[in-house]
Design a protein around this motif. Structure first.
Motif: not given
Length: 80
Positions: A12-38
């Motif tokens: 699941i962690a590997a898939q989330l990394r792949a999804e983040r890469a496919a969405a071209q999101m930085t970790v910071r952007e995903l943190a902001d979009a998800s409400g989970v701290t960086e």
């Protein structure tokens, strides 16, 4: 073959990394979009912590992908 909880966590962690890469999101952007701290997000993505189901939902919302789809794709990774 029977898979362990650790196998699923890794997949699941590997898939989330792949999804983040496919969405071209930085970790910071995903943190902001998800409400989970960086810092927490990095721990989940780098398999340092198990991902609680509510947090998985938040991350998937930030990625605009369903939890079902992430888990399905992660299971496919296990079968490879």
């Amino acid at each position: 073959m029977a898979y362990t909880a650790e196998d699923y966590t890794r997949a699941i962690a590997a898939q989330l990394r792949a999804e983040r890469a496919a969405a071209q999101m930085t970790v910071r952007e995903l943190a902001d979009a998800s409400g989970v701290t960086e810092q927490s997000l990095l721990r989940y993505l780098n398999e340092k912590r198990d991902i609680p189901v509510p947090v998985l939902y938040q991350i998937c919302e930030g990625l605009k992908v369903s939890v079902h789809e992430v888990v399905r794709r992660a299971e496919l990774r296990l079968d490879d």
